[in-house]
Design a protein around this motif. Structure first.
Motif, PDB file in Angstrom:
ATOM      1  N   LYS A   1       0.831  -1.205   0.000  1.00 37.70           N
ATOM      2  CA  LYS A   1       0.000   0.000   0.000  1.00 37.70           C
ATOM      3  C   LYS A   1       0.862   1.250   0.000  1.00 37.70           C
ATOM      4  O   LYS A   1       2.054   1.202   0.320  1.00 37.70           O
ATOM      5  CB  LYS A   1      -0.952  -0.002   1.195  1.00 37.70           C
ATOM      6  N   SER A   2       0.239   2.349  -0.383  1.00 38.16           N
ATOM      7  CA  SER A   2       0.938   3.631  -0.371  1.00 38.16           C
ATOM      8  C   SER A   2       1.187   4.022   1.083  1.00 38.16           C
ATOM      9  O   SER A   2       0.534   3.511   2.001  1.00 38.16           O
ATOM     10  CB  SER A   2       0.100   4.699  -1.080  1.00 38.16           C
ATOM     11  N   THR A   3       2.134   4.940   1.290  1.00 37.27           N
ATOM     12  CA  THR A   3       2.500   5.326   2.659  1.00 37.27           C
ATOM     13  C   THR A   3       1.314   5.869   3.441  1.00 37.27           C
ATOM     14  O   THR A   3       1.204   5.642   4.635  1.00 37.27           O
ATOM     15  CB  THR A   3       3.635   6.376   2.647  1.00 37.27           C
ATOM     16  N   ASP A   4       0.390   6.555   2.764  1.00 34.28           N
ATOM     17  CA  ASP A   4      -0.778   7.100   3.468  1.00 34.28           C
ATOM     18  C   ASP A   4      -1.975   6.145   3.457  1.00 34.28           C
ATOM     19  O   ASP A   4      -3.038   6.452   3.985  1.00 34.28           O
ATOM     20  CB  ASP A   4      -1.173   8.471   2.901  1.00 34.28           C
ATOM     21  N   GLY A   5      -1.806   4.986   2.840  1.00 36.86           N
ATOM     22  CA  GLY A   5      -2.849   3.968   2.863  1.00 36.86           C
ATOM     23  C   GLY A   5      -4.023   4.209   1.921  1.00 36.86           C
ATOM     24  O   GLY A   5      -5.003   3.474   1.955  1.00 36.86           O
ATOM     25  N   THR A   6      -3.927   5.195   1.037  1.00 38.99           N
ATOM     26  CA  THR A   6      -5.058   5.497   0.147  1.00 38.99           C
ATOM     27  C   THR A   6      -5.113   4.578  -1.080  1.00 38.99           C
ATOM     28  O   THR A   6      -6.114   4.548  -1.780  1.00 38.99           O
ATOM     29  CB  THR A   6      -5.019   6.966  -0.326  1.00 38.99           C
ATOM     30  N   LEU A   7      -4.029   3.851  -1.328  1.00 39.85           N
ATOM     31  CA  LEU A   7      -3.985   2.910  -2.452  1.00 39.85           C
ATOM     32  C   LEU A   7      -3.440   1.586  -1.952  1.00 39.85           C
ATOM     33  O   LEU A   7      -2.394   1.541  -1.310  1.00 39.85           O
ATOM     34  CB  LEU A   7      -3.082   3.451  -3.570  1.00 39.85           C
ATOM     35  N   LYS A   8      -4.175   0.500  -2.234  1.00 40.33           N
ATOM     36  CA  LYS A   8      -3.732  -0.836  -1.827  1.00 40.33           C
ATOM     37  C   LYS A   8      -3.776  -1.756  -3.034  1.00 40.33           C
ATOM     38  O   LYS A   8      -4.704  -1.700  -3.830  1.00 40.33           O
ATOM     39  CB  LYS A   8      -4.641  -1.388  -0.728  1.00 40.33           C
ATOM     40  N   VAL A   9      -2.761  -2.610  -3.132  1.00 44.11           N
ATOM     41  CA  VAL A   9      -2.642  -3.547  -4.245  1.00 44.11           C
ATOM     42  C   VAL A   9      -2.366  -4.938  -3.683  1.00 44.11           C
ATOM     43  O   VAL A   9      -1.591  -5.080  -2.735  1.00 44.11           O
ATOM     44  CB  VAL A   9      -1.480  -3.121  -5.176  1.00 44.11           C
ATOM     45  N   THR A  10      -2.991  -5.945  -4.261  1.00 43.20           N
ATOM     46  CA  THR A  10      -2.711  -7.339  -3.900  1.00 43.20           C
ATOM     47  C   THR A  10      -2.336  -8.107  -5.165  1.00 43.20           C
ATOM     48  O   THR A  10      -3.053  -8.041  -6.161  1.00 43.20           O
ATOM     49  CB  THR A  10      -3.939  -7.992  -3.219  1.00 43.20           C
ATOM     50  N   LEU A  11      -1.197  -8.797  -5.104  1.00 47.12           N
ATOM     51  CA  LEU A  11      -0.699  -9.622  -6.206  1.00 47.12           C
ATOM     52  C   LEU A  11      -0.499 -11.039  -5.695  1.00 47.12           C
ATOM     53  O   LEU A  11      -0.322 -11.245  -4.504  1.00 47.12           O
ATOM     54  CB  LEU A  11       0.688  -9.137  -6.651  1.00 47.12           C
ATOM     55  N   THR A  12      -0.476 -12.001  -6.630  1.00 45.64           N
ATOM     56  CA  THR A  12      -0.028 -13.343  -6.255  1.00 45.64           C
ATOM     57  C   THR A  12       1.493 -13.346  -6.358  1.00 45.64           C
ATOM     58  O   THR A  12       2.085 -12.455  -6.974  1.00 45.64           O
ATOM     59  CB  THR A  12      -0.576 -14.427  -7.202  1.00 45.64           C
ATOM     60  N   ALA A  13       2.120 -14.371  -5.790  1.00 48.54           N
ATOM     61  CA  ALA A  13       3.575 -14.501  -5.898  1.00 48.54           C
ATOM     62  C   ALA A  13       3.994 -14.803  -7.338  1.00 48.54           C
ATOM     63  O   ALA A  13       5.168 -14.719  -7.666  1.00 48.54           O
ATOM     64  CB  ALA A  13       4.086 -15.573  -4.944  1.00 48.54           C
ATOM     65  N   ASN A  14       3.022 -15.124  -8.202  1.00 48.66           N
ATOM     66  CA  ASN A  14       3.304 -15.274  -9.632  1.00 48.66           C
ATOM     67  C   ASN A  14       3.091 -13.962 -10.380  1.00 48.66           C
ATOM     68  O   ASN A  14       3.031 -13.935 -11.605  1.00 48.66           O
ATOM     69  CB  ASN A  14       2.443 -16.381 -10.250  1.00 48.66           C
ATOM     70  N   ARG A  15       2.931 -12.882  -9.635  1.00 49.09           N
ATOM     71  CA  ARG A  15       2.829 -11.517 -10.176  1.00 49.09           C
ATOM     72  C   ARG A  15       1.561 -11.275 -10.991  1.00 49.09           C
ATOM     73  O   ARG A  15       1.574 -10.551 -11.981  1.00 49.09           O
ATOM     74  CB  ARG A  15       4.094 -11.173 -10.975  1.00 49.09           C
ATOM     75  N   THR A  16       0.458 -11.860 -10.554  1.00 49.77           N
ATOM     76  CA  THR A  16      -0.846 -11.570 -11.139  1.00 49.77           C
ATOM     77  C   THR A  16      -1.575 -10.639 -10.190  1.00 49.77           C
ATOM     78  O   THR A  16      -1.692 -10.934  -8.993  1.00 49.77           O
ATOM     79  CB  THR A  16      -1.668 -12.873 -11.313  1.00 49.77           C
ATOM     80  N   ILE A  17      -2.058  -9.507 -10.702  1.00 50.74           N
ATOM     81  CA  ILE A  17      -2.778  -8.550  -9.859  1.00 50.74           C
ATOM     82  C   ILE A  17      -4.135  -9.127  -9.498  1.00 50.74           C
ATOM     83  O   ILE A  17      -4.892  -9.551 -10.365  1.00 50.74           O
ATOM     84  CB  ILE A  17      -2.941  -7.188 -10.580  1.00 50.74           C
TER      85      ILE A  17
ATOM     86  N   SER B   1      -6.170  -7.492  -6.805  1.00 53.26           N
ATOM     87  CA  SER B   1      -7.068  -6.383  -6.482  1.00 53.26           C
ATOM     88  C   SER B   1      -6.293  -5.078  -6.347  1.00 53.26           C
ATOM     89  O   SER B   1      -5.106  -5.073  -6.010  1.00 53.26           O
ATOM     90  CB  SER B   1      -7.830  -6.668  -5.183  1.00 53.26           C
ATOM     91  N   ILE B   2      -7.009  -3.996  -6.646  1.00 48.79           N
ATOM     92  CA  ILE B   2      -6.503  -2.636  -6.430  1.00 48.79           C
ATOM     93  C   ILE B   2      -7.627  -1.875  -5.740  1.00 48.79           C
ATOM     94  O   ILE B   2      -8.759  -1.868  -6.219  1.00 48.79           O
ATOM     95  CB  ILE B   2      -6.125  -1.939  -7.761  1.00 48.79           C
ATOM     96  N   THR B   3      -7.321  -1.279  -4.588  1.00 53.16           N
ATOM     97  CA  THR B   3      -8.301  -0.497  -3.846  1.00 53.16           C
ATOM     98  C   THR B   3      -7.825   0.947  -3.781  1.00 53.16           C
ATOM     99  O   THR B   3      -6.683   1.209  -3.375  1.00 53.16           O
ATOM    100  CB  THR B   3      -8.462  -1.051  -2.404  1.00 53.16           C
ATOM    101  N   ILE B   4      -8.692   1.864  -4.206  1.00 54.90           N
ATOM    102  CA  ILE B   4      -8.339   3.286  -4.241  1.00 54.90           C
ATOM    103  C   ILE B   4      -9.348   4.062  -3.390  1.00 54.90           C
ATOM    104  O   ILE B   4     -10.558   3.979  -3.630  1.00 54.90           O
ATOM    105  CB  ILE B   4      -8.361   3.819  -5.697  1.00 54.90           C
TER     106      ILE B   4
END
Length: 106
Positions: free
Chosen positions: A32-48, A50-53
């Motif tokens: 996530k961004s330092t201020d927590g306004t953007l969060k991303v989740t990937l698999t260890a195989n580098r597939t996105i 989710s993205i939360t904004i």
């Protein structure tokens, strides 16, 4: 080691690598961004996965773009380290040391 035995070991290792890759699809990396306004989740195989904004970030297109680049790159870097460590461990654990074979699984 005889050639047939080596070929069997190689097939066995390739199967373990495939199994590890499947398992890495279930390993999630959160960033996530330092201020927590953007969060991303990937698999260890580098597939996105989710993205939360946060809504507040939608009002600043430039900051959103910057955050996406930074956060995605950090998440991809973490996922790559996990991925490579897991696959290297499988390859090293099972492979007989054959000159020139160490680049086969990269």
């Amino acid at each position: 080691m005889d050639l047939m035995g080596m070929m069997g070991k190689l097939r066995e290792t390739q199967q373990k690598i495939e199994d590890t890759k499947k398992r890495l699809d279930t390993v999630l990396i959160d960033e996530k961004s330092t201020d927590g306004t953007l969060k991303v989740t990937l698999t260890a195989n580098r597939t996105i996965k989710s993205i939360t904004i946060e809504d507040a970030l939608l009002e600043d297109k430039e900051q959103l773009e910057d955050y996406l680049i930074l956060v995605l790159n950090k998440a991809i870097e973490k996922a790559t380290k996990v991925n490579e460590a897991e696959l290297d461990a499988v390859a090293k654990m099972d492979m007989p040391m054959i000159p020139g074979m160490d680049n086969l699984f990269k």
